[in-house]
Design a protein around this motif. Structure first.
Motif, short mmCIF file in Angstrom:
data_model
loop_
_atom_site.label_atom_id
_atom_site.label_comp_id
_atom_site.label_asym_id
_atom_site.label_seq_id
_atom_site.Cartn_x
_atom_site.Cartn_y
_atom_site.Cartn_z
N VAL A 31 0.84 -1.20 0.00
CA VAL A 31 0.00 0.00 0.00
C VAL A 31 0.87 1.25 0.00
O VAL A 31 0.57 2.23 -0.68
CB VAL A 31 -0.96 -0.01 1.22
CG1 VAL A 31 -1.76 1.27 1.28
CG2 VAL A 31 -1.87 -1.21 1.17
N LYS A 32 1.97 1.21 0.74
CA LYS A 32 2.86 2.37 0.81
C LYS A 32 3.51 2.64 -0.54
O LYS A 32 3.83 3.79 -0.86
CB LYS A 32 3.93 2.15 1.89
CG LYS A 32 4.73 3.38 2.18
CD LYS A 32 5.66 3.16 3.34
CE LYS A 32 6.46 4.42 3.60
NZ LYS A 32 7.40 4.25 4.69
N ASP A 33 3.71 1.62 -1.34
CA ASP A 33 4.31 1.79 -2.66
C ASP A 33 3.31 2.17 -3.74
O ASP A 33 3.68 2.37 -4.89
CB ASP A 33 5.04 0.50 -3.07
CG ASP A 33 6.24 0.24 -2.19
OD1 ASP A 33 6.78 1.21 -1.60
OD2 ASP A 33 6.65 -0.94 -2.08
N SER A 34 2.05 2.29 -3.38
CA SER A 34 1.02 2.67 -4.35
C SER A 34 1.10 4.16 -4.64
O SER A 34 1.86 4.91 -4.01
CB SER A 34 -0.37 2.32 -3.81
OG SER A 34 -0.69 3.18 -2.73
N PHE A 35 0.29 4.62 -5.57
CA PHE A 35 0.27 6.04 -5.93
C PHE A 35 -0.10 6.90 -4.73
O PHE A 35 0.53 7.93 -4.47
CB PHE A 35 -0.72 6.28 -7.08
CG PHE A 35 -0.93 7.73 -7.39
CD1 PHE A 35 0.04 8.45 -8.06
CD2 PHE A 35 -2.08 8.37 -7.00
CE1 PHE A 35 -0.14 9.80 -8.34
CE2 PHE A 35 -2.28 9.72 -7.27
CZ PHE A 35 -1.30 10.43 -7.95
N VAL A 36 -1.12 6.49 -4.01
CA VAL A 36 -1.57 7.25 -2.83
C VAL A 36 -0.48 7.28 -1.77
O VAL A 36 -0.21 8.32 -1.16
CB VAL A 36 -2.89 6.66 -2.27
CG1 VAL A 36 -3.27 7.36 -0.98
CG2 VAL A 36 -4.00 6.77 -3.29
N GLY A 37 0.17 6.14 -1.55
CA GLY A 37 1.25 6.08 -0.57
C GLY A 37 2.40 6.99 -0.92
O GLY A 37 2.96 7.67 -0.06
N GLU A 38 2.77 7.00 -2.20
CA GLU A 38 3.86 7.87 -2.63
C GLU A 38 3.47 9.34 -2.53
O GLU A 38 4.28 10.18 -2.16
CB GLU A 38 4.29 7.50 -4.04
CG GLU A 38 5.00 6.16 -4.12
CD GLU A 38 5.43 5.82 -5.53
OE1 GLU A 38 5.42 6.70 -6.40
OE2 GLU A 38 5.81 4.66 -5.74
N LEU A 39 2.23 9.65 -2.86
CA LEU A 39 1.75 11.03 -2.76
C LEU A 39 1.76 11.50 -1.30
O LEU A 39 2.25 12.59 -0.99
CB LEU A 39 0.35 11.15 -3.35
CG LEU A 39 -0.29 12.53 -3.30
CD1 LEU A 39 0.49 13.51 -4.17
CD2 LEU A 39 -1.74 12.46 -3.74
N LEU A 40 1.24 10.67 -0.41
CA LEU A 40 1.26 11.01 1.01
C LEU A 40 2.69 11.16 1.51
O LEU A 40 2.99 12.04 2.32
CB LEU A 40 0.53 9.96 1.83
CG LEU A 40 -0.98 10.05 1.88
CD1 LEU A 40 -1.56 8.90 2.68
CD2 LEU A 40 -1.43 11.36 2.46
N GLY A 41 3.58 10.30 1.03
CA GLY A 41 4.98 10.38 1.43
C GLY A 41 5.61 11.70 1.05
O GLY A 41 6.37 12.29 1.82
N LYS A 42 5.30 12.19 -0.15
CA LYS A 42 5.85 13.46 -0.60
C LYS A 42 5.33 14.64 0.22
O LYS A 42 6.01 15.64 0.38
CB LYS A 42 5.53 13.69 -2.08
CG LYS A 42 6.31 12.79 -2.99
CD LYS A 42 5.94 13.02 -4.43
CE LYS A 42 6.68 12.03 -5.32
NZ LYS A 42 6.29 12.16 -6.72
N ILE A 43 4.13 14.51 0.74
CA ILE A 43 3.53 15.59 1.52
C ILE A 43 3.93 15.52 2.99
O ILE A 43 4.23 16.53 3.62
CB ILE A 43 1.98 15.55 1.39
CG1 ILE A 43 1.59 15.81 -0.06
CG2 ILE A 43 1.33 16.57 2.32
CD1 ILE A 43 0.13 15.56 -0.35
N VAL A 44 3.99 14.32 3.55
CA VAL A 44 4.18 14.12 4.98
C VAL A 44 5.65 13.92 5.37
O VAL A 44 6.08 14.38 6.43
CB VAL A 44 3.32 12.92 5.44
CG1 VAL A 44 3.64 12.50 6.83
CG2 VAL A 44 1.85 13.24 5.30
N GLU A 45 6.40 13.25 4.53
CA GLU A 45 7.77 12.88 4.88
C GLU A 45 8.68 14.07 5.19
O GLU A 45 9.51 13.97 6.11
CB GLU A 45 8.37 12.00 3.78
CG GLU A 45 9.58 11.22 4.21
CD GLU A 45 9.33 10.30 5.40
OE1 GLU A 45 10.16 10.34 6.33
OE2 GLU A 45 8.35 9.56 5.40
N PRO A 46 8.60 15.20 4.48
CA PRO A 46 9.47 16.33 4.86
C PRO A 46 9.26 16.79 6.30
O PRO A 46 10.23 17.13 7.00
CB PRO A 46 9.08 17.43 3.87
CG PRO A 46 8.56 16.70 2.69
CD PRO A 46 7.88 15.47 3.24
#
Length: 88
Positions: A31-46
């Motif tokens: 799930v983390k490697d899905s489109f939604v997971g990657e999008l959330l990662g770009k927003i939340v990870e910083p």
């Protein structure tokens, strides 16, 4: 003034749930490697990376930095609302 506080609260809640969902998604790698997971990662990870630099995982596996990040976010929102209340 009330409208500004409502917008701040709404943005806080959205970002809170984005962080929560991102953390829960980390338990399921597919799930983390899905489109939604990657999008959330770009927003939340910083934001989360700031805390991960200073807070090591407990026992090498339990990452508590998202919990501290959410608490800090709550303090930030409360402080912002206090400052706005004083100056506006």
């Amino acid at each position: 003034m009330n409208e500004v506080f409502n917008i701040i609260d709404l943005l806080y809640q959205i970002y809170f749930y984005m962080i929560l969902i991102y953390v829960l998604m980390s338990w399921v790698p597919a799930v983390k490697d899905s489109f939604v997971g990657e999008l959330l990662g770009k927003i939340v990870e910083p934001y989360l990376s700031i805390f991960r630099r200073f807070i090591p995982p407990i026992g090498g596996i339990l990452d508590i930095s998202p919990i501290i990040a959410l608490i800090a976010l709550q303090f930030l929102v409360s402080g912002l609302k206090t400052v706005l209340d004083v100056f506006i």
